[in-house]
Design a protein around this motif. Sequence first.
Motif, mmCIF file in Angstrom:
data_model
loop_
_atom_site.group_PDB
_atom_site.id
_atom_site.type_symbol
_atom_site.label_atom_id
_atom_site.label_comp_id
_atom_site.label_asym_id
_atom_site.label_seq_id
_atom_site.Cartn_x
_atom_site.Cartn_y
_atom_site.Cartn_z
ATOM 1 N N LEU A 258 0.910 -1.174 -0.001
ATOM 2 C CA LEU A 258 -0.077 0.176 -0.047
ATOM 3 C C LEU A 258 0.807 1.320 0.182
ATOM 4 O O LEU A 258 1.707 1.297 0.761
ATOM 5 N N ILE A 259 0.666 2.151 -0.913
ATOM 6 C CA ILE A 259 1.337 3.426 -0.828
ATOM 7 C C ILE A 259 0.303 4.400 -0.368
ATOM 8 O O ILE A 259 -0.622 4.665 -0.968
ATOM 9 N N VAL A 260 0.935 5.451 0.540
ATOM 10 C CA VAL A 260 0.194 6.389 1.150
ATOM 11 C C VAL A 260 1.282 7.595 1.359
ATOM 12 O O VAL A 260 2.176 7.628 1.221
ATOM 13 N N GLY A 261 0.424 8.867 1.694
ATOM 14 C CA GLY A 261 1.205 9.918 1.848
ATOM 15 C C GLY A 261 1.268 10.695 0.364
ATOM 16 O O GLY A 261 0.592 10.082 -0.798
ATOM 17 N N GLY A 262 1.350 12.144 0.457
ATOM 18 C CA GLY A 262 1.260 13.066 -0.712
ATOM 19 C C GLY A 262 2.000 12.512 -1.930
ATOM 20 O O GLY A 262 1.552 12.639 -2.918
ATOM 21 N N VAL A 263 3.354 11.799 -1.689
ATOM 22 C CA VAL A 263 3.851 11.707 -2.823
ATOM 23 C C VAL A 263 3.617 10.348 -3.468
ATOM 24 O O VAL A 263 3.587 10.041 -4.867
ATOM 25 N N GLY A 264 2.787 9.588 -2.608
ATOM 26 C CA GLY A 264 2.047 8.412 -3.063
ATOM 27 C C GLY A 264 1.072 8.451 -4.231
ATOM 28 O O GLY A 264 0.450 7.564 -5.069
ATOM 29 N N ALA A 282 2.359 -10.295 -5.960
ATOM 30 C CA ALA A 282 1.478 -9.471 -5.049
ATOM 31 C C ALA A 282 0.526 -8.536 -5.635
ATOM 32 O O ALA A 282 0.632 -8.136 -6.809
ATOM 33 N N THR A 283 -0.110 -7.760 -4.937
ATOM 34 C CA THR A 283 -1.367 -6.834 -5.180
ATOM 35 C C THR A 283 -0.767 -5.337 -4.744
ATOM 36 O O THR A 283 -0.279 -5.228 -3.462
ATOM 37 N N LEU A 284 -0.947 -4.480 -5.647
ATOM 38 C CA LEU A 284 -0.635 -2.837 -5.224
ATOM 39 C C LEU A 284 -1.990 -2.381 -4.818
ATOM 40 O O LEU A 284 -2.731 -2.482 -5.489
ATOM 41 N N TYR A 285 -1.868 -1.636 -3.942
ATOM 42 C CA TYR A 285 -2.972 -0.575 -3.460
ATOM 43 C C TYR A 285 -2.394 0.902 -3.390
ATOM 44 O O TYR A 285 -1.567 1.230 -2.785
ATOM 45 N N ALA A 286 -3.470 1.738 -4.024
ATOM 46 C CA ALA A 286 -2.777 3.012 -3.951
ATOM 47 C C ALA A 286 -4.241 3.876 -4.103
ATOM 48 O O ALA A 286 -5.153 3.409 -4.654
ATOM 49 N N THR A 287 -4.142 5.076 -3.584
ATOM 50 C CA THR A 287 -5.339 6.061 -3.906
ATOM 51 C C THR A 287 -4.947 7.400 -4.535
ATOM 52 O O THR A 287 -3.780 7.622 -4.956
ATOM 53 N N ASP A 288 -6.008 8.210 -4.947
ATOM 54 C CA ASP A 288 -5.767 9.365 -5.509
ATOM 55 C C ASP A 288 -5.563 10.490 -4.750
ATOM 56 O O ASP A 288 -5.319 10.339 -3.258
ATOM 57 N N GLU A 289 -5.197 11.751 -5.215
ATOM 58 C CA GLU A 289 -4.886 12.962 -4.204
ATOM 59 C C GLU A 289 -6.083 13.370 -3.335
ATOM 60 O O GLU A 289 -5.803 13.929 -2.145
ATOM 61 N N ARG A 290 -7.427 12.896 -3.515
ATOM 62 C CA ARG A 290 -8.333 13.136 -2.437
ATOM 63 C C ARG A 290 -8.058 12.262 -1.057
ATOM 64 O O ARG A 290 -8.275 13.166 -0.002
ATOM 65 N N ILE A 293 -3.174 12.878 -0.260
ATOM 66 C CA ILE A 293 -2.571 14.158 0.258
ATOM 67 C C ILE A 293 -3.281 14.480 1.590
ATOM 68 O O ILE A 293 -4.307 13.973 1.818
ATOM 69 N N ASP A 294 -2.658 15.319 2.540
ATOM 70 C CA ASP A 294 -3.187 15.307 4.193
ATOM 71 C C ASP A 294 -4.449 15.926 3.998
ATOM 72 O O ASP A 294 -4.829 16.753 3.038
ATOM 73 N N ASN A 295 -5.289 15.337 4.786
ATOM 74 C CA ASN A 295 -6.810 15.484 4.702
ATOM 75 C C ASN A 295 -7.364 15.181 6.212
ATOM 76 O O ASN A 295 -6.863 14.566 6.898
ATOM 77 N N GLY A 296 -8.530 16.098 6.423
ATOM 78 C CA GLY A 296 -9.093 15.653 7.785
ATOM 79 C C GLY A 296 -9.735 14.206 7.946
ATOM 80 O O GLY A 296 -9.907 13.772 8.989
ATOM 81 N N ALA A 297 -10.402 13.917 6.726
ATOM 82 C CA ALA A 297 -11.058 12.338 7.060
ATOM 83 C C ALA A 297 -9.913 11.287 7.435
ATOM 84 O O ALA A 297 -10.457 10.498 8.126
ATOM 85 N N MET A 298 -8.776 11.355 7.153
ATOM 86 C CA MET A 298 -7.738 10.335 7.451
ATOM 87 C C MET A 298 -7.754 10.247 8.885
ATOM 88 O O MET A 298 -7.367 9.400 9.756
#
Length: 335
Positions: A258-264, A282-290, A293-298
């Motif tokens: 899993l890749i997390v953080g702004g550069v992710g 193996a399986t890659l998991y990644a998300t977009d800028e929503r 990137i640093d956010n309140g929901a996390m």
Amino acid sequence: MVIAIGFEGSANKLGIGIVKDGVVLSNPRHTYITPPGQGFLPKDTARHHREHALSVLKQALDEAQISPEDIDVICYTKGPGMGAPLVSTALVARTVAQLWKKPIVAVNHCIGHIEMGRLITGAQNPTVLYVSGGNTQVIAYSERCYRIFGETIDIAVGNCLDRFARVLKLSNDPSPGYNIEQLAKKGSKFLEMPYVVKGMDVSFSGLLSYIEEKALRLLESGEYSAEDLCFSLQETVFAMLIEITERAMAHCGSQEVLIVGGVGCNKRLQEMMEIMAKERGATLYATDERFCIDNGAMIAQAGWEMFRTGVTTPLEETSCTQRFRTDEVEVTWRS
């Protein structure tokens, strides 16, 4: 049913998000953007957060279509991050908790990223590459703790990219790293750079000094374009990150990354990681800028996980710290 509101302000983004039992109801943020060639100073960033806190809070409540009475717990970023912005955001969270008479939970910023990534992607027990402006770590969960297997021994990868963007006088809108990524797509001529992996750790400061020193001369001579330099820098630093991530996966016997953080959000980093993951089955998991990137929901999501296992923070202990390691937190919500 638990509704959590999260306040994030550890760097130049002020985010306030609301989560209800693993569903993101709202997640607005406001970014402090400086002129090209400049970084952001803590006092100016803190002022930005103070100026926009109430409008972002109102937006979060309006988008979620809930009132303060509906909220069960207030969550805020305790650290790591920049001192002044952290304190100004925590002050808002503390004030709101007292005005609304709600319990408060102090959240580790890095764990916020990990829990958000797990929620959005559905990854069960991944090896995590956490890459941002202030942090670079390879992490895996073991025995009620997120263990750090490798990290940067000097500056974070995002900081390295941001500082090179300043050399090239790239815009900080929407972010320097994003603008480096766009230029890198057009680059083709590779410049050999120092590749520094020390066991499970990486180092970016020497590589940055090397490219900073050479950049203007190479550009003036026409030997390399700005696009070529961005391409070369990205390829080198991402290769270093993938090497230590693969080693951690081998050690843990992990089949998820899993890749997390702004550069992710970087598509090239995701592409390189995907190649490595496929080669390992193996399986890659990644998300977009929503959510990368640093956010309140996390912060709301990590706080929600903590709160439902009985964790709250006494008001007199709702401080902030610029140094707050991922492996200092007892993970009470995972078996």
